[in-house]
Scaffold this active site. Structure first.
Site, short mmCIF file in Angstrom:
data_model
loop_
_atom_site.label_atom_id
_atom_site.label_comp_id
_atom_site.label_asym_id
_atom_site.label_seq_id
_atom_site.Cartn_x
_atom_site.Cartn_y
_atom_site.Cartn_z
CG ASP A 193 -6.43 -0.54 2.26
OD1 ASP A 193 -7.23 -1.44 1.91
OD2 ASP A 193 -5.42 -0.25 1.60
N GLY B 93 0.79 -1.22 0.00
CA GLY B 93 0.00 0.00 0.00
C GLY B 93 0.83 1.28 0.00
#
Ligand SMILES: *[C@@H]1O[C@H](CO)[C@@H](O)[C@H](O)[C@H]1NC(C)=O
Ligand SMILES: *[C@@H]1O[C@H](CO)[C@@H](O)[C@H](O)[C@H]1NC(C)=O
Ligand SMILES: *[C@@H]1O[C@H](CO)[C@@H](O)[C@H](O)[C@H]1NC(C)=O
Ligand SMILES: *[C@@H]1O[C@H](CO)[C@@H](O)[C@H](O)[C@H]1NC(C)=O
Ligand SMILES: *[C@@H]1O[C@H](CO)[C@@H](O)[C@H](O)[C@H]1NC(C)=O
Ligand SMILES: *[C@@H]1O[C@H](CO)[C@@H](O)[C@H](O)[C@H]1NC(C)=O
Ligand SMILES: *[C@@H]1O[C@H](CO)[C@@H](O)[C@H](O)[C@H]1NC(C)=O
Length: 676
Positions: A475, A360
């Protein structure tokens, strides 16, 4: 079909088409090139053909890509021949990697078989110009590559600084070996160095009946050794699509080499023609071929000039190298500010071999802080320094104040022109998804999985309900959960998603999150809430129980969407059939059922119907029992909470969407109908 389209093309293009292509059209499924003069290859990025026919894929520029593909796809027809016809193929090529420095070069060359020649979004360095960290490992890639890799990337399990690997949909090789060849005379293996600058011959043969992929490498002076370097059993049936392109992709990293292909032959249906070494073009003259005294003189002069230049430039470079951005408003964050120089030294100059992964939003490097000998993980996030930095840094710093044993501790930050560096506690056991999904690692047992689920639940509870402000993670997913030395699950990367939501990163302009974990209301409203974190946590629980990702397009329609499959299985009274087969039945049935059903409950399309983190924690800790739910029979596919605070006759149905092609969007679209 291919032949037909080529013929059509030839008809249209007429005289402009080279003779080589005509030859090809007649001989159908094969080609041979001794040098590439006039060859109509699809060249991309750095790749170019020299006047003498030499195909150069990369030069010594750093972190670049070069590709060359045969201009038409081959019919690897499975359907054409009704799945019965084998599709053996073979290829031979001669390559050379001429490094920038005598002992350092990279990254490598991948012979690639791919459904398309559009590699938009693929990365250089260890991704070899064919994949990136999001696409790596997806079975929807339909990608086969044989990599000649001169740089070991520990995060990709590379074994050696000069190795050959077989890659299926992923740059993590399913099989690899240091480059050697079997000498038939001496009856032993002899080692080769990829970046020697010497020409080497590679043979790749696949036999559909034996289901064996053989890779053989030898110096150009030798005939094909009788024993292959790799002979790997591999069923390509689900990998190779009807129509596939073949070619080369090459990349450079922090160190680079000029990578060349000198000749290439391919046969889609059998043995590729042998290359005639004497017909190959020559490489540009290399330094090592110069006469020794000349070389000495040249290097002496070069050394003197270099010394002068260095002493002059050293001062400037030093200043530039460690340059940071520091503004007045940052003074209050003093203690959490790291100097770039410290981080640079800690990570050995952000060396590729210190790269832990690229998850990420950026690359993560391992480092040891010089002052304290403390191990840290340094995340490099590229960002535009003009936008909302002050606000973001304030947030980052306040996140540094979060303290929970299931959060990855943020230690501090540093700022440069286009970069933000975040310093975290080092997590020795890496990220959970690697352990959960990667084949060949010991499986994570149920006791640990349950411990991790509970740990992450308590971290989310802390963020949502226990801290002074409500913090959304945005997330939650297996790859954002890291494991410390005791295999406690720790949630990392909190808050970053929000930052990117503001559009600061040009690469992420869509709804933030990850397909399969994004709650349906977020895709509609674009607003994340604690309930959308709960939704993602539900997907994560199912992942842990079932040992697979929320959406796996290669599965049968029934199993493709995990939450649907679990729900369907529950309806027929066999919810346990969905649990991870690798556990081999070693789990506590009550816990497994709880995790599966709680996962479903969290996946409810209406946010209000999902439990909140304190409830989830209580259920998982056994301090409260879950509301009884019944899978609804009959015409409505659905899930009905029986004793929830909000009585309502809600049915939930998951509508399957088939568009997972570019992974951009479309999680499970859900349709909810409530009758009151
Ligand atoms: C192709 O396969 C289908 C079912 O698998 C079969 O019914 C059909 O007869 C096959 N056709 C040929 C030409 O072999
Ligand atoms: C390549 O794929 C990207 C999406 O991955 C798309 O935006 C782009 O238009 C494609 N380019 C070509 C030339 O097809
Ligand atoms: C990875 O590649 C895919 C196409 O294969 C692209 O859609 C995606 O945006 C890329 N991801 C990143 C982070 O660049
Ligand atoms: C790579 O493997 C070769 C052959 O086994 C060996 O000679 C070489 O030292 C290895 N390199 C590293 C860095 O381990
Ligand atoms: C040579 O290498 C091959 C493939 O790596 C291996 O199977 C074989 O055992 C080796 N032979 C010798 C004599 O070392
Ligand atoms: C691959 O190598 C094995 C072992 O040497 C051999 O038996 C097999 O025939 C080879 N297959 C191909 C397609 O070359
Ligand atoms: C390509 O393979 C086919 C099938 O084995 C064979 O008949 C053909 O001769 C091969 N082509 C060449 C040029 O060797």
């Amino acid at each position: 079909m291919m032949v037909a389209s080529i013929k059509l093309l030839l008809f249209l293009l007429g005289p402009f088409v080279s003779l080589k292509l005509l030859a090809l059209a007649q001989e159908e499924n094969q080609f041979i090139y001794h040098g590439f003069t006039g060859a109509n290859l699809l060249l991309n990025e750095l790749a170019k053909i020299h006047p003498n026919g030499l195909l150069q894929l990369t030069d010594t520029s750093k972190r670049q890509i070069g590709r060359a593909f045969f201009p038409f796809p081959f019919q690897f027809s499975t359907s054409l021949f009704n799945n019965s016809r084998p599709f053996s193929f073979s290829t031979q090529f001669v390559f050379a990697m001429v490094p920038e420095l005598p002992t350092l070069g990279g990254q490598g060359i991948a012979f690639t078989v791919s459904p398309s020649v559009n590699f938009t979004g693929a990365f250089a360095t260890q991704y070899l110009g064919i994949l990136n960290f999001t696409s790596n490992g997806l079975s929807s890639n339909h990608l086969l590559a044989v990599e000649l890799d001169a740089v070991p990337s520990p995060d990709l399990k590379d074994i050696n600084d000069s190795h050959v690997g077989i890659d299926v949909n992923s740059v993590i090789s399913i099989d690899s070996a240091p480059v050697t060849y079997f000498s038939d005379e001496e009856k032993k293996n002899k080692s080769l160095t990829l970046i020697s600058g010497d020409m080497m011959h590679v043979w790749i043969d696949y036999d559909e009946v034996e289901k064996l992929l053989n890779v053989t490498v030898a110096p150009i002076t030798r005939t094909k050794p009788t024993l292959p370097l790799l002979s790997t059993s591999l069923d390509l049936f689900s990998v190779i699509l009807d129509s596939m392109y073949v070619g080369f992709s090459s990349s450079t990293g922090a160190v680079a080499s000029s990578n060349y292909i000198l000749g290439w032959s391919f046969n889609r249906s059998g043995q590729a023609q042998s290359l005639d070494v004497s017909k190959l073009p020559s490489l540009p003259p290399q330094r090592k071929s110069r006469k020794p005294y000349l070389r000495a003189a040249v290097s002496a002069i070069a050394a003197i000039i270099l010394l002068l230049a260095i002493s002059g430039a050293a001062y400037i470079i030093r200043r530039k190298k460690y340059e940071e951005l520091r503004e007045d408003w940052e003074q209050e964050y003093g203690p959490q500010r790291f100097s770039y120089k410290d981080l640079y030294n800690a990570t050995k100059g952000f060396a590729d071999r210190e790269l832990l992964g690229s998850g990420g939003f950026g690359m993560v490097y391992r480092g040891v802080l010089p002052s304290s000998n403390m191990q840290v993980a340094v995340k490099k996030v590229s960002h535009d320094s003009r936008q909302g930095t002050k606000e973001f840094v304030a947030e980052i710093v306040s996140m540094g104040r979060l303290r929970h044993r299931n959060l990855v501790q943020l230690l501090g930050y540093c700022r440069r022109k286009r970069e933000l560096l975040l310093v975290y506690d080092y997590m020795p056991n890496g990220s959970l998804d690697k352990l959960l999904f990667r084949n060949g690692t010991p499986i994570l047992n149920w006791v640990l999985r349950y411990q991790i689920v509970r740990g992450v639940a308590s971290a989310l509870l802390y963020l949502h309900e226990e801290w002074e402000q409500v913090v959304l993670h945005r997330d939650v997913k297996a790859s954002n959960i890291l494991l410390d030395g005791d295999f406690n699950g720790r949630l990392g990367d909190f808050g970053l998603a929000k930052f990117y939501d503001r559009g600061a990163n040009p690469q992420t302009t869509r709804v933030v999150g990850t397909v399969g974990y994004i709650a349906p209301e977020v895709t509609r409203t674009g607003r994340a809430t604690t309930s959308s974190d709960v939704f993602a946590f539900g997907a994560f629980m199912l992942e842990m129980a079932c040992g697979r990702k929320p959406i796996e397009p290669e599965q049968s329609a029934e199993k493709m969407i995990l939450v649907d499959w679990v729900l369907d299985s529950w309806k027929i009274g066999d919810i346990l059939r969905t649990c991870d087969p690798r556990l081999e039945g070693n789990y506590v049935v009550e816990e497994m059922e709880l995790v599966l059903k709680l996962g479903l409950l969290c996946s409810f399309p209406t946010p209000a119907a999902r439990p909140i983190m304190s409830q989830i924690s209580q259920y998982l800790d056994g301090n409260a029992s879950m509301p009884e739910m019944l899978p609804l029979d009959g015409a409505n596919i659905g899930l009905m909470p029986v004793s929830h605070e909000e009585p309502g006759d809600c049915t939930l149905s998951f509508h399957r969407s088939n568009d997972y092609s570019n992974n951009s969007f479309s999680s499970t679209d859900s349709i909810l109908s409530c009758g009151r």
